[in-house]
Write an enzyme that holds these catalytic residues in place. Structure first.
Site, mmCIF file in Angstrom:
data_model
loop_
_atom_site.group_PDB
_atom_site.id
_atom_site.type_symbol
_atom_site.label_atom_id
_atom_site.label_comp_id
_atom_site.label_asym_id
_atom_site.label_seq_id
_atom_site.Cartn_x
_atom_site.Cartn_y
_atom_site.Cartn_z
ATOM 1 N N HIS A 145 -75.945 43.600 123.338
ATOM 2 C CA HIS A 145 -75.615 44.617 122.493
ATOM 3 C C HIS A 145 -74.911 45.703 123.257
ATOM 4 C CE1 HIS A 145 -76.017 48.294 119.862
ATOM 5 N NE2 HIS A 145 -76.284 47.340 118.950
ATOM 6 N N ASP A 199 -84.156 44.317 126.567
ATOM 7 C CA ASP A 199 -83.908 44.946 125.727
ATOM 8 C C ASP A 199 -84.522 44.386 124.163
ATOM 9 O OD1 ASP A 199 -82.527 45.704 123.114
ATOM 10 O OD2 ASP A 199 -80.563 45.323 123.630
ATOM 11 N N GLN A 207 -84.365 43.518 118.986
ATOM 12 C CA GLN A 207 -84.642 42.436 118.055
ATOM 13 C C GLN A 207 -85.880 41.813 118.251
ATOM 14 O OE1 GLN A 207 -82.997 42.110 115.272
ATOM 15 N NE2 GLN A 207 -81.204 43.729 116.021
ATOM 16 N N LYS A 235 -85.808 49.246 113.154
ATOM 17 C CA LYS A 235 -85.641 47.822 112.906
ATOM 18 C C LYS A 235 -87.213 47.062 112.516
ATOM 19 C CE LYS A 235 -81.455 46.787 115.636
ATOM 20 N NZ LYS A 235 -80.821 48.059 115.318
ATOM 21 N N CYS A 246 -71.647 45.376 117.367
ATOM 22 C CA CYS A 246 -71.862 46.345 118.537
ATOM 23 C C CYS A 246 -72.298 45.317 119.696
ATOM 24 C CB CYS A 246 -73.159 47.177 118.686
ATOM 25 S SG CYS A 246 -72.827 48.400 117.438
#
Lengths: 152, 411
Positions: B122, B199, B202, B225, B365
């Site tokens: 991302h 990261d 998700q 999220k 993104c």
């Protein structure tokens, strides 16, 4: 709100068979436009002679609305002088304004009488997130003309 | 198995009708919906216990501070962190990634060093490194994908060299759904002495994450999220590394002493939390963590996988549709990006919206990734705890409508 209002046959036709879709080797006014949110990209190239757009190329990639709008725009401005194109651009953007306050006075009984094929895009107004798509080629056209005027 | 009926009844927004149709919300990878438990936890603070945290010696401030620190504890337990002090609240996953890039990267990288990341990241795990590379002279390098949309760690082995000082990689691609082998990447990174940032934007909402076994040294993610509110994110880091890391922002709350020409930092985590923190949002995130923990993250992952498997099967039957992502559900999360031949993603999303189906269209993104796939935009459906197979059916039916409108019906 019917999808048929948005995806008129004439729009899909311009999307599938875009007009004026070529680079202009001899262009003297160029601008690139993009909508970073969705990735639509348009390049407008103009040959302006004696205050008149004698040739136009509209290239790029993106959704049916942005590409059809660019294709129709090319047909609409070719052979017109810069002042007329300014008025046309104002009318088109007026047709695209959400509240219709700047509606250029389209006649529902005579479709196409005021803005030609471009009137098929009026359904876009009912889909506010897509108005930017329809306006993108026109904003890019304005930019190209502005660049030309500034350098001549 | 999870009880989706009971879960759905906790999400008032799922009752909404969109354009006359029942809402099928398939965009949780962008942001999830919120259960009443989260909304109530936040309203309760505003209504009954609101005052600035870590400031006043009065009851309300004390209550708000306790609730804020309790939320930190919940997140620490959720991740199996060694201590609450390893949990830094930020305003988003993006802010967490930037905090690490500025706090650690800016002060530890120099010309000749390398930052290793992947092409499927991302923008939040690419652009901060562009900035840090420009400031430090370090070089950014990438791991590529296999033909099967997996991260090609094997093919990138020679990129783990002595010059690599940081490896920054997503735990789950927001476009492909791919979950790369973070443990293997971390092992290769450790061999060359590099620090590992994951990261988790998700990964953390959709899979069990134990930072003791993940392999990462730092992990960033956001609250919105994972059923929590917007405006809150987390950077987890190993305590020793956090203690040696410089703050990226200065201000109130993060100091021990301030004089005219210099100041001393507070201890972790407060060193990294300058200014009034988004503490009501942190409390909301704490409630979201409670909610997910009650379901069980193993169950969340399994539910997402079952829906993903069903969706992959149904989407395979749509003419002209190609999925960008692994074709099976192994090491894969519930984000499915696809291209429908002859219809731009933007048009697909508009038509689906008219049918009540909410999906994401665009570059997600992740422009370098889409460019490497030869695309400028794609459509993405993504799943979470409240989604059901009937919503996958609604998606497939709506795709048929799109094909019909564009005159793509098979002869």
């Amino acid at each position: 709100m019917a999808l048929e209002d948005l995806y008129r046959e004439v729009i899909l036709d311009h999307y599938r068979n875009p007009r004026n879709r070529q680079g202009l080797g001899q262009a003297n006014a160029v601008a690139d436009g993009s909508n970073p949110l969705c990735g639509d990209e348009v390049r407008v190239e103009l040959l302006i002679e004696g205050g008149e757009v004698t040739a136009i190329g509209v290239t790029g990639h993106g959704c049916s609305i942005s590409q059809a709008s660019g294709s129709m725009m090319g047909d609409a401005v070719k052979g017109r002088n810069i002042e007329t194109i300014r008025i046309l651009t104002g009318r088109f953007k007026g047709m695209m304004s959400i509240d219709g306050a700047d509606d250029p006075g389209l006649d529902p009984n005579r479709p196409g009488a005021v803005l030609g094929d471009l009137e098929a895009l009026q359904g876009v107004r009912k889909f506010p997130v897509r108005i930017k798509c329809a306006n993108l080629p026109w904003t890019t056209l304005e930019e190209a003309i502005k660049n030309f005027v500034a350098s001549h | 198995m999870i009880d989706t009926d009971a879960i759905r009844s906790d999400f008032p927004i799922l009752e909404r009708r969109i354009n006359g149709r029942r809402l099928a919300f398939l965009d949780s990878a962008a942001s999830s919906q919120k259960p009443v438990q989260v909304l109530d936890a936040m309203a309760d603070i505003y209504r009954n216990s609101y005052a600035n945290v870590h400031r006043g010696a009065y009851t309300l401030s004390h209550e708000a501070t306790e609730a804020y620190e309790a939320a930190r504890h919940k997140v620490a337990v959720f991740l199996n962190a060694s201590s609450d002090e390893e949990i830094i609240f930020t305003r988003s996953a993006t802010a967490a990634m930037n905090l690490f890039a500025y706090g650690w990267g800016l002060n530890n990288l120099e010309s000749g060093d390398r930052i290793l990341t992947s092409v499927m990241e991302h923008h939040a795990n690419i652009v901060p490194w562009h900035i840090i590379a420009r400031h430090t002279g370090a070089e950014l390098r990438y791991m590529e994908l296999t033909d099967g949309f997996r991260l090609d760690v094997e093919g990138a082995r020679d990129r783990f060299d002595d010059r690599v000082k940081v490896v920054a990689v997503s735990g789950m691609s927001n476009v492909l759904g791919t979950m790369p082998p973070v443990d293997e990447i971390a092992r290769l990174a450790r061999e060359v002495g590099a620090v590992v940032l994951v990261d988790g934007a998700q990964l953390v909402p959709h899979a069990p994450v134990d930072v003791q076994t993940l392999g990462a040294d730092f992990l960033g993610f956001s609250g919105h999220k994972m059923l929590g509110p917007t405006g809150i994110g987390v950077l987890w880091g190993r305590r020793a590394l956090l203690e040696s890391m410089e703050p990226a922002e200065g201000g109130g709350e993060m100091i021990r002493d301030v004089r005219l020409h210099e100041s001393d930092w507070a201890a972790v985590p407060h060193k990294f939390e300058a200014g009034t923190p988004p503490f009501v949002e942190a409390i909301g995130l704490g409630a979201a963590v409670d909610y997910l923990s009650a379901i069980g993250m193993d169950n969340v992952l399994q539910h997402d996988r079952e829906l993903t498997g069903y969706a992959l099967e149904r989407l395979a039957g749509v003419p002209g549709l190609s999925v960008q992502g692994p074709a099976d559900t192994v090491d894969r999360g519930g984000a499915i990006s696809f291209d429908l031949a002859g219809i731009h993603a933007h048009d697909v999303a508009t038509i689906l919206d008219q049918e009540g189906v909410a999906v994401r269209a665009g570059h997600h993104c992740a422009k370098p990734l889409l460019r490497s796939l030869g695309l400028t935009a794609s459509t993405r459906a993504s799943f979470y705890v409240y989604n059901v197979p009937a919503e996958v059916d609604a998606l497939v039916d709506a795709l048929d409508v799109a094909r019909r409108i564009f005159g793509l019906d098979s002869p």
